[in-house]
Design an enzyme around this catalytic site. Structure first.
Site, PDB file in Angstrom:
ATOM      1  N   GLY A  12       5.326  -6.458  -0.745  1.00  0.00           N
ATOM      2  CA  GLY A  12       3.925  -6.149  -1.065  1.00  0.00           C
ATOM      3  C   GLY A  12       3.817  -5.515  -2.438  1.00  0.00           C
ATOM      4  O   GLY A  12       4.612  -4.654  -2.778  1.00  0.00           O
ATOM      5  N   ILE A 142       3.946   0.925  -1.595  1.00  0.00           N
ATOM      6  CA  ILE A 142       2.864   1.887  -1.318  1.00  0.00           C
ATOM      7  C   ILE A 142       3.151   2.624  -0.010  1.00  0.00           C
ATOM      8  O   ILE A 142       2.670   3.719   0.193  1.00  0.00           O
ATOM      9  CB  ILE A 142       1.470   1.209  -1.227  1.00  0.00           C
ATOM     10  CG1 ILE A 142       1.422   0.155  -0.117  1.00  0.00           C
ATOM     11  CG2 ILE A 142       1.066   0.618  -2.565  1.00  0.00           C
ATOM     12  CD1 ILE A 142       0.005  -0.294   0.245  1.00  0.00           C
ATOM     13  N   ASP A 143       3.968   2.026   0.865  1.00  0.00           N
ATOM     14  CA  ASP A 143       4.210   2.622   2.194  1.00  0.00           C
ATOM     15  C   ASP A 143       5.015   3.922   2.126  1.00  0.00           C
ATOM     16  O   ASP A 143       5.000   4.704   3.065  1.00  0.00           O
ATOM     17  CB  ASP A 143       4.973   1.636   3.095  1.00  0.00           C
ATOM     18  CG  ASP A 143       4.166   0.381   3.387  1.00  0.00           C
ATOM     19  OD1 ASP A 143       3.028   0.284   2.910  1.00  0.00           O
ATOM     20  OD2 ASP A 143       4.692  -0.512   4.076  1.00  0.00           O
ATOM     21  N   ARG A 191       1.998   0.125   7.541  1.00  0.00           N
ATOM     22  CA  ARG A 191       2.784  -0.442   8.636  1.00  0.00           C
ATOM     23  C   ARG A 191       3.188   0.615   9.664  1.00  0.00           C
ATOM     24  O   ARG A 191       2.324   1.119  10.359  1.00  0.00           O
ATOM     25  CB  ARG A 191       4.013  -1.136   8.067  1.00  0.00           C
ATOM     26  CG  ARG A 191       4.442  -2.306   8.910  1.00  0.00           C
ATOM     27  CD  ARG A 191       5.506  -3.106   8.244  1.00  0.00           C
ATOM     28  NE  ARG A 191       4.962  -4.217   7.512  1.00  0.00           N
ATOM     29  CZ  ARG A 191       5.512  -4.721   6.423  1.00  0.00           C
ATOM     30  NH1 ARG A 191       6.604  -4.191   5.920  1.00  0.00           N
ATOM     31  NH2 ARG A 191       4.978  -5.750   5.832  1.00  0.00           N
ATOM     32  N   GLU A 246      -3.122   1.331   9.854  1.00  0.00           N
ATOM     33  CA  GLU A 246      -3.155  -0.040  10.399  1.00  0.00           C
ATOM     34  C   GLU A 246      -2.125  -0.193  11.531  1.00  0.00           C
ATOM     35  O   GLU A 246      -2.255  -1.062  12.373  1.00  0.00           O
ATOM     36  CB  GLU A 246      -2.839  -1.052   9.301  1.00  0.00           C
ATOM     37  CG  GLU A 246      -1.448  -0.861   8.686  1.00  0.00           C
ATOM     38  CD  GLU A 246      -1.030  -1.925   7.678  1.00  0.00           C
ATOM     39  OE1 GLU A 246      -1.810  -2.819   7.366  1.00  0.00           O
ATOM     40  OE2 GLU A 246       0.119  -1.823   7.179  1.00  0.00           O
ATOM     41  N   LEU A 301      -7.129  -3.640  -1.712  1.00  0.00           N
ATOM     42  CA  LEU A 301      -7.695  -2.785  -2.770  1.00  0.00           C
ATOM     43  C   LEU A 301      -6.797  -1.577  -3.036  1.00  0.00           C
ATOM     44  O   LEU A 301      -6.613  -1.156  -4.173  1.00  0.00           O
ATOM     45  CB  LEU A 301      -9.086  -2.290  -2.368  1.00  0.00           C
ATOM     46  CG  LEU A 301     -10.172  -3.355  -2.242  1.00  0.00           C
ATOM     47  CD1 LEU A 301     -11.423  -2.762  -1.604  1.00  0.00           C
ATOM     48  CD2 LEU A 301     -10.499  -3.927  -3.607  1.00  0.00           C
ATOM     49  N   GLN A 302      -6.237  -1.008  -1.944  1.00  0.00           N
ATOM     50  CA  GLN A 302      -5.464   0.234  -2.098  1.00  0.00           C
ATOM     51  C   GLN A 302      -4.144   0.023  -2.849  1.00  0.00           C
ATOM     52  O   GLN A 302      -3.556   0.967  -3.341  1.00  0.00           O
ATOM     53  CB  GLN A 302      -5.190   0.873  -0.739  1.00  0.00           C
ATOM     54  CG  GLN A 302      -4.323   0.050   0.178  1.00  0.00           C
ATOM     55  CD  GLN A 302      -4.552   0.352   1.645  1.00  0.00           C
ATOM     56  OE1 GLN A 302      -4.323   1.462   2.079  1.00  0.00           O
ATOM     57  NE2 GLN A 302      -5.005  -0.630   2.403  1.00  0.00           N
ATOM     58  N   ARG A 303      -3.671  -1.212  -2.934  1.00  0.00           N
ATOM     59  CA  ARG A 303      -2.408  -1.413  -3.641  1.00  0.00           C
ATOM     60  C   ARG A 303      -2.604  -2.121  -4.982  1.00  0.00           C
ATOM     61  O   ARG A 303      -1.630  -2.433  -5.657  1.00  0.00           O
ATOM     62  CB  ARG A 303      -1.404  -2.154  -2.757  1.00  0.00           C
ATOM     63  CG  ARG A 303      -1.802  -3.550  -2.381  1.00  0.00           C
ATOM     64  CD  ARG A 303      -0.783  -4.170  -1.442  1.00  0.00           C
ATOM     65  NE  ARG A 303      -1.036  -5.574  -1.277  1.00  0.00           N
ATOM     66  CZ  ARG A 303      -0.541  -6.333  -0.325  1.00  0.00           C
ATOM     67  NH1 ARG A 303       0.249  -5.790   0.585  1.00  0.00           N
ATOM     68  NH2 ARG A 303      -0.809  -7.605  -0.261  1.00  0.00           N
TER      69      ARG A 303
HETATM   70  O1  F6P Z   1       4.770  -3.738   2.342  1.00  0.00           O
HETATM   71  C1  F6P Z   1       3.663  -3.074   1.909  1.00  0.00           C
HETATM   72  C2  F6P Z   1       2.405  -3.499   2.599  1.00  0.00           C
HETATM   73  O2  F6P Z   1       1.350  -3.274   1.706  1.00  0.00           O
HETATM   74  C3  F6P Z   1       2.158  -2.822   3.960  1.00  0.00           C
HETATM   75  O3  F6P Z   1       1.540  -1.596   3.839  1.00  0.00           O
HETATM   76  C4  F6P Z   1       1.303  -3.814   4.666  1.00  0.00           C
HETATM   77  O4  F6P Z   1       1.409  -3.708   6.057  1.00  0.00           O
HETATM   78  C5  F6P Z   1       1.877  -5.088   4.189  1.00  0.00           C
HETATM   79  O5  F6P Z   1       2.386  -4.866   2.914  1.00  0.00           O
HETATM   80  C6  F6P Z   1       0.897  -6.222   4.153  1.00  0.00           C
HETATM   81  O6  F6P Z   1       1.594  -7.339   3.745  1.00  0.00           O
HETATM   82  P1  F6P Z   1       0.961  -8.705   3.352  1.00  0.00           P
HETATM   83  O7  F6P Z   1       0.165  -8.511   2.110  1.00  0.00           O
HETATM   84  O8  F6P Z   1       2.124  -9.614   3.145  1.00  0.00           O
HETATM   85  O9  F6P Z   1       0.077  -9.095   4.495  1.00  0.00           O
END
Ligand code: F6P
Length: 413
Positions: A12, A142-143, A191, A246, A301-303
């Site tokens: 991500g 970001i996690d 996650r 989430e 948006l948050q990332r």
């Molecule tokens: O791995 C980081 C992350 O942003 C998690 O926080 C999130 O659950 C996941 O990626 C979402 O992944 P994708 O964009 O592949 O659905």
């Protein structure tokens, strides 16, 4: 440095992942790399021989500065799990053929715990077959769930966005507070780790009451207790704000997002796509409590909010990129760069390197004693930990009223 460098981005994206890429590029050039290649779409793209010469895109200091402010993976990213070495040697033979053809000395991979699995396997294979390339990982997620590093680049900026947007949502809701109950549920990524969701606590300050409840995945979620908390709060105030991860799960391990229908999608590492918990809980409150509700999902948006990136985060992301090249150039392999917190006030950090075998595929969770007893908020220790990481800003380069980004077309190789 006698050879070339290749760098990839994986997993991500974050608002500062390209600051690490800029750090890799700058240090590689400074240390005498003849070429710095960028894998398109991580190791998956490399297997299809998709790569670029980064000097074609980063031509001057302004490009470096714009790259540092460009969100999401400039090179493209992937979620691709390499097979175990004994399962499929052909893939490894192919990768090393490409690396040898490009005269690669240092292989740098910017990613999270799943991506460090790639560094682990490639460095193991190199040792097994007597190849000389060095493999070093750059932390990113970001996690904030990587082991052995104080925190990960990308976390501070996402935390800053979450705290800022939460404040704004609270302002918005409170504007309607006169005799009109409203429950707002905010769903935050992360996650199985609650680091990001806990950052919603930063919204609280002298100009904002903050959120009322925070639910992290580290503590099983009790739906009935949640409805009770909402009812209790609505007796004393008209607007209630709740931050949920989430990844919150019921006692039996079911994700709340699954209870709401969620998504069936599972990635290469077996991670379910987690989405829809806020909508599910907002509908539940609507039904059980009978008041207006709103569900907000920060989602991507948050990332990707580089307009609100933290200066500390951008600078550290750049620093770890450079440190990885230095480590590989000095002979380290099968390692990941880590950030050590030197002091809180003034905030100072330094880099180190750690064995990637101790990091890959693991998950660092929020310690239970940084969450209150009934699992509905984070403690002061948590807030003291995250606050230094959101400090400072890094203004965008604005063109025609919008932030300028460095851009690589999807099919460019
Ligand atoms: O791995 C980081 C992350 O942003 C998690 O926080 C999130 O659950 C996941 O990626 C979402 O992944 P994708 O964009 O592949 O659905």
């Amino acid at each position: 440095m006698y050879g070339n460098v290749i760098v990839g981005q994986s997993g991500g994206p974050t608002a500062v992942i390209n600051s690490s890429l800029a750090g890799v590029f700058r240090t590689a050039i400074d240390r005498g790399a003849k070429k710095v290649y960028g894998m398109r779409f991580g190791i998956q793209g490399l297997l299809d021989e998709m790569y670029v010469d980064l000097s074609d895109y980063i031509k001057n200091e302004l490009d470096v500065e714009i790259l540092k402010r460009t969100p999401s993976a400039f090179l493209g990213t992937c979620r691709y799990k390499l097979p175990a070495i004994h399962e499929n040697q052909d893939i490894y033979v192919k990768i090393f053929e490409i690396l040898n053809k490009l005269d690669i000395e240092c292989f740098i991979y910017i990613g999270g715990n799943d991506s460090m699995d790639t560094i682990k396997k490639l460095s193991d294979y190199a040792i097994l077959t007597g190849q000389t390339q060095k493999f070093v990982g750059v932390p990113k997620t970001i996690d904030n769930d990587l082991a052995l590093t104080d925190h990960t680049p990308g976390y501070g900026s996402a935390a800053k966005y979450i705290a800022t947007s939460t404040k704004e949502i609270i302002r918005d809701g409170n504007g309607f507070s006169y005799k009109k109950p409203l429950v707002t549920i905010i769903e935050i990524m992360g996650r199985n780790a609650g680091w990001l969701t806990g950052a919603a606590a930063l919204a609280k300050g002298e100009d904002c009451e903050g959120v009322d409840l925070i639910y992290l995945p580290e503590v099983p979620f009790d739906t009935e207790a949640f409805i009770e908390e909402i009812n209790k709060l609505l007796k004393v105030k008209n607007t209630v704000f709740v931050a949920i991860s989430e990844g919150i799960r019921l006692q039996d391990g079911t994700y709340v997002s699954e209870a709401g229908g969620g998504s069936d999608y599972v990635d290469a590492f077996g991670h379910k796509q987690l989405t829809g918990s806020a909508t599910y809980l907002a509908n539940l409150v609507n039904h059980k409590v009978g008041c207006k509700t709103r569900a907000v999902e920060f989602s991507s948006l948050q990332r990707s909010a580089s307009h609100l990136a933290s200066r500390v985060d951008i600078n550290e992301a750049f620093m770890v990129g450079g440190a990885a090249v230095k480590a590989a150039d000095e002979g380290d392999s099968g390692k990941m760069v880590v950030i050590d917190r030197v002091s809180d006030d003034p905030y100072q950090s330094a880099t180190g390197v750690y064995d990637v075998h101790k990091i890959a595929n693991g998950e660092k969770l929020v310690p239970r004693n940084w969450i209150n007893e009934n699992g509905t908020y984070v403690t002061e220790d948590f807030i003291d930990y995250v606050r230094p990481l959101i400090q400072g800003d890094y203004p965008c380069v604005m063109v025609n009223g919008l932030p300028r980004h460095l851009y690589l077309k999807a099919d460019e190789v």
